[in-house]
Write an enzyme that holds these catalytic residues in place. Structure first.
Site, PDB file in Angstrom:
ATOM      1  N   ASP A   1     138.469 121.123  60.887  1.00 22.07           N
ATOM      2  CA  ASP A   1     137.049 121.148  60.535  1.00 22.07           C
ATOM      3  C   ASP A   1     136.324 119.871  60.964  1.00 22.07           C
ATOM      4  O   ASP A   1     136.929 118.923  61.461  1.00 22.07           O
ATOM      5  CB  ASP A   1     136.925 121.412  59.024  1.00 22.07           C
ATOM      6  CG  ASP A   1     135.705 122.252  58.679  1.00 22.07           C
ATOM      7  OD1 ASP A   1     134.768 122.311  59.486  1.00 22.07           O
ATOM      8  OD2 ASP A   1     135.687 122.833  57.578  1.00 22.07           O
TER       9      ASP A   1
ATOM     10  N   ASP B   1     128.460 128.485  59.404  1.00 20.89           N
ATOM     11  CA  ASP B   1     129.281 129.398  58.600  1.00 20.89           C
ATOM     12  C   ASP B   1     128.647 130.779  58.503  1.00 20.89           C
ATOM     13  O   ASP B   1     127.444 130.921  58.245  1.00 20.89           O
ATOM     14  CB  ASP B   1     129.474 128.821  57.195  1.00 20.89           C
ATOM     15  CG  ASP B   1     130.450 127.655  57.214  1.00 20.89           C
ATOM     16  OD1 ASP B   1     130.852 127.228  58.317  1.00 20.89           O
ATOM     17  OD2 ASP B   1     130.817 127.178  56.124  1.00 20.89           O
TER      18      ASP B   1
HETATM   19  C1  GLA Z   1     133.303 124.467  56.709  1.00 23.74           C
HETATM   20  C2  GLA Z   1     133.845 125.552  57.640  1.00 23.74           C
HETATM   21  C3  GLA Z   1     134.170 126.793  56.817  1.00 23.74           C
HETATM   22  C4  GLA Z   1     135.171 126.447  55.726  1.00 23.74           C
HETATM   23  C5  GLA Z   1     134.622 125.332  54.851  1.00 23.74           C
HETATM   24  C6  GLA Z   1     135.652 124.818  53.877  1.00 23.74           C
HETATM   25  O1  GLA Z   1     132.055 124.812  56.208  1.00 23.74           O
HETATM   26  O2  GLA Z   1     132.935 125.852  58.650  1.00 23.74           O
HETATM   27  O3  GLA Z   1     134.695 127.810  57.659  1.00 23.74           O
HETATM   28  O4  GLA Z   1     136.392 126.064  56.315  1.00 23.74           O
HETATM   29  O5  GLA Z   1     134.204 124.222  55.642  1.00 23.74           O
HETATM   30  O6  GLA Z   1     135.207 123.742  53.132  1.00 23.74           O
END
Ligand code: GLA
Length: 472
Positions: free
Chosen positions: A165, A217
């Site tokens: 991430d 997301d």
């Molecule tokens: C980010 C990623 C998500 C998820 C969250 C977890 O937002 O893009 O897919 O993994 O972190 O905290």
């Protein structure tokens, strides 16, 4: 003589292939391309985040692994069981700096969980972050400065997939992602490397990850699906075997969209050769959800070995036609008729839209599992609002007698042509020297210049093929 020429081409090719991209050199990074031989088709699996968020424990994950097998997901091709954020202890490291799981929720530890998942014939994925903490903000949970130690830890547990991430303050994300790539390669364990940095940053990603997130997301609503389709499509040319655009994990079955919308969502992820990482509770899904996620005919589009990302080929308002070439002989196309509008409507695909000559082509509907017949110039279907009709169209094929592959117009097809196609895909050049360069670069004749043309030109130089699909 021919053999010697091919040998020379092979030597040049090898040099081109292993040479670093200029960006790696400028950054002074260790010079390694991601050559882990993974993800030759888009990865398929499950991830905990979309349905459970941080509420995960080993019992739940073991049940998910069981359900992967009993529900038919494994049989349909899903193999990775991936933990997302919040598996770590708080703080996340022991006195030696080693990452440790939260032992209240994962009392048996990660090696035992990996062993359990492997015993089911599945693979185990884990989550990390290039910054100081993961996005859940757990102290010491980020891998910045710990890349080699963390990669070693993951390898020792039997990790097969890392989602990495981007919650980080260090603005040089390329360097951070490359450090972890190199650390993973150094372990010697094949670990699928999923870059999660929310947008397509540049061609270096092709050499760094097996996939990269192109969007923010995802959420369980139609607006999020269409937005991610549009953003993910911008970098379509960079997709190919071993390296994929990732419009984020699936929301199919999470309850806030209709089954028609979930079908369209799944159809489009398959058309875009996206990773198929289910994000629902597969322990108790409805039959409708299961039928969507395990439709093998639609999955076969995603998993087509040629690895071309489909693109929009025509549209009229909110009615769209998408095409993904299947195979390498130019005769077969996956077509999706996508209706973004509020009412059902007829949508037509013309053979000319999908680079097929007029003439008989068979059409099969992959959601209805039925052959629709043979059609001479196109096909029309009624598509529900927020729905998709997915077709497989198969035809004969002809094209003009031009010298496909000779993109520099030199009269011979050699390693220079191959490296020009690569540079085009990397965005380093936008034209080819040959007067009709873009046409001759489209060696499979599908109307686009993609990683498939690149790999076909490599195969030609290596003597694996002696004619391009586009050549009559
Ligand atoms: C980010 C990623 C998500 C998820 C969250 C977890 O937002 O893009 O897919 O993994 O972190 O905290």
């Amino acid at each position: 003589m021919k053999k010697i020429k091919r040998l020379i081409a092979l030597v040049i090719l090898t040099a081109v292939f292993i040479s670093p991209f200029p960006s790696s050199v400028q950054n002074g990074n260790q010079v390694l391309a991601l050559n882990n031989n993974l993800g030759l088709t888009p990865p398929m699996g499950w991830n905990s985040w979309n349905i459970f968020g941080g509420d995960i424990n080993e019992e739940k994950i073991k049940q998910i692994a069981d359900a992967m097998v009993t529900s038919g997901m494994k049989d349909a091709g899903y193999e990775y069981v991936n933990l997302d954020d919040n598996w770590m202890a708080n703080p996340a490291r022991d006195a030696n700096g080693k990452l440790i799981p939260d032992l209240k929720r994962f009392p048996s530890g990660m090696k035992a969980l990996a062993d359990y998942i492997h015993s089911k014939g599945l693979k185990f994925g884990i989550y990390g972050d290039r910054g100081v903490t993961t996005c859940c903000n757990i102290p010491q949970s980020g891998s910045q400065g710990y890349e080699e130690q963390d990669a070693e830890t993951f390898a020792s547990w039997g990790v097969d997939y890392l989602k990495y991430d981007n919650c980080a303050s260090d603005s040089n994300l390329q360097a951070g992602y490359e450090r972890m790539r190199d650390a993973l390669l150094k372990t010697g364990r094949p670990i699928f490397y999923s870059i999660c940095c929310w947008y397509f940053v540049g061609p270096w990603m092709v050499d760094c990850g097996n996939s990269w997130r192109t969007t923010g997301d995802i959420s369980d609503d139609w607006g999020s699906i269409t937005k991610n389709i549009d953003v993910n499509s911008k970098s379509a040319a960079y997709a190919g075997p071993g390296h994929w655009n990732d419009p984020d994990m699936l929301e199919v079955g999470n309850g806030k969209m209709t089954d028609t919308e979930y079908k369209a969502h799944f159809s489009m992820w398959c058309m875009m050769a996206a990773p198929l990482i289910a994000g629902n509770d597969i322990r108790n899904m409805t039959t409708a959800t299961k039928d969507i996620l395990t439709n093998k005919e639609v999955i076969a589009i995603d998993q087509d070995a040629a690895g071309v990302q489909g693109t929009k080929v025509s549209s009229s308002g909110e009615l769209e036609v998408w095409c993904k070439p299947l195979g390498t002989d130019g005769t077969t196309k996956a077509v999706t008729l996508l209706n973004r509008g509020g009412t059902s409507a007829d949508i037509t695909v013309n053979w000319s839209d999908i680079k097929l000559a007029d003439g008989p082509a068979t059409v099969r509907d992959l959601w209805e599992h039925k052959d629709c017949g043979t059609f001479n110039s196109g096909y029309t279907a009624n598509v529900p609002s927020h729905g998709a009709v997915v077709l497989k169209v198969q035809a004969g094929y002809t094209d003009p007698t031009i010298m496909y592959g000779d993109v520099d117009g030199s009269g011979v097809i050699d390693a220079l042509d191959y490296s020009l196609i690569k540079r085009y895909l990397l965005g380093q050049i936008s034209e080819f020297p040959a007067s009709n360069g873009k046409l001759v670069a489209d060696v499979d004749g599908d109307g686009q210049i993609t990683a498939l043309d690149f790999s076909l030109s490599k195969k030609y130089l290596l003597g694996i093929i002696n004619k391009f699909p586009a050549q009559k």
